[in-house]
Design a protein around this motif. Structure first.
Motif: not given
Length: 411
Positions: A36-39, A57-58, A78-84, A170-171
């Motif tokens: 997910l962070r890679g996308e 869940r994913y 909330i998912v950060f690409a380069s964070g918490p 889409s991400i």
């Protein structure tokens, strides 16, 4: 006579807590969050708000009242690409995160849906947006966020504070479409539970019981072994098998008629087992018409499984797929194949006859889990046959993940 079946022995269950030392689930969690962070990085997006419980869940392997929160947006992440990873949990439910180490912080959710906020919905949404903006400013100079599902009031509130909101589904779908070896291992556990339920239905399939009673046997085995829910109720008998997409009813089963089903089962650890088979009630020999329908469905399914290869485009696969005879074309299934993971996932491959109105292109990749579909039933005809096989796409082609046998004696 019907094909002889043997129920496969259940494998040992996986511990559900990382603290319990289960390396498989730990690997799955790490892989999925990394995907997910890679996308997000690929899309130059600093963060994503997840409301869809399957996406939560994913990303985190956290689950809380999945069906209920699917229609009541009362927990989000909330998912950060380069964070918490910051979780916002429903009232007094922080305990559901025990043993999940990927989350940096757990806060109480600000619920602004009308059920929770009533006429204060807009004001609550503004409070929610202010908290989101504060987090974004702490982690990124770019006031942009992806969202998988967000009601209009939330979009308006973020935009008023200068946040650019982009589509996040889409991400997530792109992240979810390629499975790790450990994911497939866990998926196989869910499939083994599903096949226990299928075997139980097979044994219970006698004249006189209702479609609903037969369907309950699948639910029983799923819940018994830690499964979660079933997305549809697609089980039909006799004339109700044509056209397809009729959910189970109180209709009583009659000896010799066809019985078809599609499991759509979300099993242990949240993974989906999506398998279809067709039998005769009482497991009596099929009529010539039933045999012809079954042979055509079996041929369609296996032709398309043999055709599929890594690197093939979706369009090429659709164009070269089994040609449905004219008398069955009107009642064709909605797609040729689709992705599968926690639930039905990207991609969905349209029939070539539907390509202009519903098709889209892409490439099949190694590590995709897919369901190959078949439905054969004549327009204005009698019965129909539904078959579906869950597979893993490898460099060598399709490897079946579901092992419940077909009616080989009918062919």
């Amino acid at each position: 006579m019907s094909t002889v079946r043997t129920v496969h022995a259940m494998t040992e269950p996986i511990e559900t807590s990382c603290n319990g030392g289960d390396q498989v689930l730990e690997n799955v969690r790490t892989y999925r969050l990394g995907r997910l962070r890679g996308e997000l990085l690929k899309n130059d997006c600093p963060a994503m708000i997840l409301y869809d419980p399957v996406n939560i869940r994913y990303a985190t392997d956290s689950s809380n009242m999945q069906v209920w929160t699917g229609r009541n947006p009362t927990r989000y992440v909330i998912v950060f690409a380069s964070g918490p990873v910051v979780a916002f949990e429903f009232h007094n439910c922080e305990h559901v995160w025990r043993g999940i180490d990927c989350v940096s912080e757990i806060r109480g959710a600000t619920c602004w849906n009308y059920f929770n906020a009533g006429p204060e919905s807009a004001q609550r949404a503004q409070q929610w947006a202010a908290e989101i903006v504060e987090l974004l400013r702490d982690q990124s100079a770019d006031m942009c966020v992806a969202a998988d599902r967000l009601d209009p009031e939330g979009v308006y509130a973020l935009q008023k504070l200068g946040v650019r909101v982009i589509d996040g589904q889409s991400i997530v779908e792109q992240a979810r479409c390629v499975k790790s070896g450990d994911e497939i291992s866990v998926m196989r556990r869910a499939i083994s539970v599903c096949e226990r339920g299928i075997e139980r239905m097979h044994e219970a399939l006698v004249p006189g019981i209702s479609e609903q009673e037969l369907w309950a046997h699948l639910h029983f085995e799923n819940v018994r072994y830690g499964g979660e829910w079933i997305e549809t109720r697609l089980l039909a008998s006799g004339e109700r098998t044509n056209p397809w997409m009729q959910e189970c009813s109180s209709k009583l089963l009659r000896a010799g008629e066809l019985l078809a089903f599609d499991t759509d089962l979300v099993g242990p650890y949240g993974y989906c087992a999506d398998i279809s088979r067709t039998w005769t009630v009482g497991h009596v020999p099929p009529t010539d018409d039933q045999r012809r329908l079954y042979a055509a469905a079996h041929e369609q399914l296996h032709f398309n499984m043999d055709l599929l290869r890594v690197g093939m485009t979706f369009r090429e696969f659709s164009q070269r797929s089994w040609k449905i005879p004219t008398q069955y074309a009107r009642n064709r299934y909605s797609c040729v194949a689709h992705g599968i993971g926690l639930v039905d996932e990207y991609p969905s491959i349209a029939h070539y006859s539907d390509w202009e109105s519903g098709g889209y292109d892409g490439h099949f990749q190694s590590g995709m889990a897919l369901c190959i579909e078949s439905y054969i039933g004549a327009e204005n005809g009698g019965e129909g046959v539904k078959l579906e096989q869950q597979v893993l796409l490898t460099e060598a082609g399709c490897e079946p993940l579901s092992s419940f046998p077909f009616e080989s004696t009918w062919l």
